[in-house]
Design an enzyme around this catalytic site. Structure first.
Site, PDB file in Angstrom:
ATOM      1  N   GLU A  12       4.314  -6.273  21.937  1.00  0.00           N
ATOM      2  CA  GLU A  12       3.069  -6.731  21.324  1.00  0.00           C
ATOM      3  C   GLU A  12       2.387  -5.672  20.448  1.00  0.00           C
ATOM      4  OE1 GLU A  12       0.379  -8.545  24.098  1.00  0.00           O
ATOM      5  OE2 GLU A  12       1.803 -10.100  24.680  1.00  0.00           O
ATOM      6  N   GLU A  65       7.378 -13.174  27.867  1.00  0.00           N
ATOM      7  CA  GLU A  65       6.176 -13.302  28.701  1.00  0.00           C
ATOM      8  C   GLU A  65       5.581 -14.690  28.527  1.00  0.00           C
ATOM      9  OE1 GLU A  65       3.093 -10.335  28.472  1.00  0.00           O
ATOM     10  OE2 GLU A  65       4.538  -8.702  28.335  1.00  0.00           O
TER      11      GLU A  65
HETATM   12  C1  FCB Z   1       0.337  -9.450  27.695  1.00  0.00           C
HETATM   13  C2  FCB Z   1       0.790  -8.059  28.059  1.00  0.00           C
HETATM   14  C3  FCB Z   1       1.081  -7.909  29.532  1.00  0.00           C
HETATM   15  C4  FCB Z   1       0.009  -8.577  30.363  1.00  0.00           C
HETATM   16  C5  FCB Z   1      -0.184 -10.005  29.932  1.00  0.00           C
HETATM   17  C6  FCB Z   1      -1.194 -10.754  30.747  1.00  0.00           C
HETATM   18  O1  FCB Z   1      -0.314  -9.426  26.484  1.00  0.00           O
HETATM   19  O2  FCB Z   1       1.951  -7.728  27.327  1.00  0.00           O
HETATM   20  O3  FCB Z   1       1.196  -6.545  29.828  1.00  0.00           O
HETATM   21  O4  FCB Z   1      -1.161  -7.867  30.270  1.00  0.00           O
HETATM   22  O5  FCB Z   1      -0.578 -10.024  28.587  1.00  0.00           O
END
Ligand code: FCB
Length: 503
Positions: free
Chosen positions: A225, A410
């Protein structure tokens, strides 16, 4: 730029407005009120005049995932490891940031987090107990190079070597992220990601890790990210390193992407096996209300294309920065001045995989302010709209011909309560709805190969400290006892059946 004291006070005081509320830098000042409309539990339907994806009715039968599709869970080093001074680890920007009162809720630090550095064997047992196909974790740069450059700390390398060996032995495919926000503090002292040199230091560090873990077959992710690091770490200052400066923020975008490209070059040079890519958090941006379409398109540039275009096409979009509603308020010349000859060729080096992180959608009004269109989770920045997962996957396939296979690294939701619970029905429904959208995209011909739920464990959720629990497995932070939540059991069944059951 705004007076940082005012900004901090405002941020700290306005609990529901948190980390992603940073994207519109208006007239040189942060648009603090941007998500004012974003209160948890809001109206479930889009505002009148908003454009969004039509909702979709899932089939009554289980939705099958292809053979070989990897179903796993993810963590990151700083969020789970603890042991922040053990075995020669150096300090990271998150150690420094968390040590300053007021930066992290409840004064939590990275120690002990989920104590994974000491309990990793038990955690691998947990993964095999759930039958997970894959585990995504990150390597802590300050364990490998305590000062961010120069000598390698063997003890740090050995930790990850042992972890990878155990995972491979147990048939859990490792997915390794090289940078998940824990920049060595000495590099921040020299400018951090606002400094071009950090990109070269990152590639050196990456080469050490490629060499040490060269047999990892699964996806390698260079940077997690880059958007969040730039906008929240260097834009709003809500995350480490706590900088609030739009020029540094733009520099952090380019230098992270350059670091990514240089790391891909190092990967090819190392002869490491496996597939390499970058992890981008993407989200559909919907126009909210009359006349908002142009602002939404510009906000889409800020949220998505400022990262997708350089990585996949070798160009920066020309509508992300400027003084129109929806844009990052800055002189576009700031970015132009950073880009040197050859940079974009490096940034767009061919990838083997593109990792997408999906949490939700956003709405933008005619003035470029964020608007709540869908209900949020306990994380106020997270507007829940599972169809946005499908839309994102299809959009990347359609807008970027030749895009490599996709993996979702994620996707998740926090518990309703900061005390923690194992009765997490809302997480089961979240995972079901999003996995159905993944299966729907696969059925529509999108080449998606893997899905990692965020997160395996309750952990240190950055500025929210230990108060926001995103785990499939509950962690009692006093005793470090692990207890699978209902969602973990549900997910274990999905993995076993290779199918997502209907509600
Ligand atoms: C993402 C992050 C991860 C965690 C989630 C909830 O943006 O990459 O580390 O904080 O959100």
């Amino acid at each position: 730029m705004p007076d940082s004291t005012v900004r901090r006070t405002t941020w700290a005081a306005s609990r529901p407005v948190s980390r992603r509320d940073v994207l519109r830098l208006g007239g040189g000042a942060l648009a603090i009120g941007a998500l004012a409309a974003c209160t948890p539990g809001g109206d479930a339907s889009p505002s009148p005049g908003a454009s969004g994806t039509p909702s979709w009715t899932p089939p009554a039968e289980p939705m099958r995932l292809p053979d070989g599709f990897v179903l796993g869970a993810a963590t990151s080093a700083f969020q789970v490891e603890g042991s922040t001074t053990a075995d020669g680890r150096g300090a990271s920007i998150w150690d420094t940031f968390a040590a300053q009162p007021g930066n992290v809720r409840g004064g939590a630090t990275g120690d002990p987090a989920a104590d994974h550095y000491r309990r990793w064997e038990q955690d691998v047992d947990l993964m095999t107990g759930l039958g997970l196909d894959g585990y995504r974790f990150s390597v802590a740069w300050p364990r490998i190079q305590p000062t961010g450059s120069g000598p390698v700390n063997r003890a740090g390398v050995d930790f990850y070597r042992r972890l990878v060996d155990r995972l491979l032995e147990r048939g859990v495919e490792p997915a390794v992220t090289l940078y998940h926000w824990d920049l060595p503090q000495p590099l921040q002292d020299r400018g951090g990601w606002a400094a071009r040199d950090t990109a070269a230091r990152f590639a050196d560090y990456a080469a050490v890790v490629f060499d040490a873990l060269r047999d990892v077959p699964g996806p390698w992710l260079t940077i997690n990210e880059p958007k969040t690091t730039a906008y929240v770490g260097y834009g709003s200052g809500y995350h480490a390193p706590g900088v609030s400066d739009v020029d540094q923020m733009i520099a952090a975008v380019h230098h992270q992407l350059l670091g990514h490209g240089l790391a891909v070059e190092a990967f090819r040079a190392s002869g490491a096996s496996g597939r390499v890519g970058i992890a981008l958090n993407l989200q559909p941006v919907y126009a909210a209300g009359p006349g908002a379409q142009d602002a939404a398109v510009r906000a889409d540039a800020v949220e998505n294309r400022l990262f997708l275009d350089p990585v996949l096409r070798g160009t920066y979009p020309d509508d992300a920065i400027g003084d129109e509603p929806g844009q990052i308020r800055a002189d576009p010349g700031v970015l132009d001045a950073l880009v040197q000859d050859g940079d974009l060729a490096t940034v767009s080096a061919p990838l083997d995989v593109l990792a997408i992180q999906y949490y939700g959608v956003t709405g933008v009004d005619v003035s470029g302010q964020n608007v709540q269109l869908y209900p949020t989770s306990d994380a106020p920045w997270q507007q829940l709209h599972p169809e946005g997962m499908y839309e994102t996957l299809v959009r990347v396939r359609d807008d970027y011909p030749g895009v490599p296979p996709l993996v979702i690294t994620e996707n998740g939701i926090p518990d309703r309560t900061s005390e923690g619970t194992t009765d997490d029905a809302e997480r089961v429904e979240f995972l079901r709805a999003h996995l159905q959208q993944v299966a729907r995209a696969v059925d529509a011909g999108v080449d998606v190969r893997a899905y990692y739920a965020w997160s395996l464990l309750d952990n240190f959720e950055w500025a929210e400290g230990l108060d926001q629990r995103w785990g499939l497995v509950h962690v009692d932070f006093e005793t470090q006892e692990r207890t699978p939540k209902n969602s973990a059991r549900w997910y274990a069944d999905v993995v076993a059946q290779r199918a997502v059951p209907p509600a």
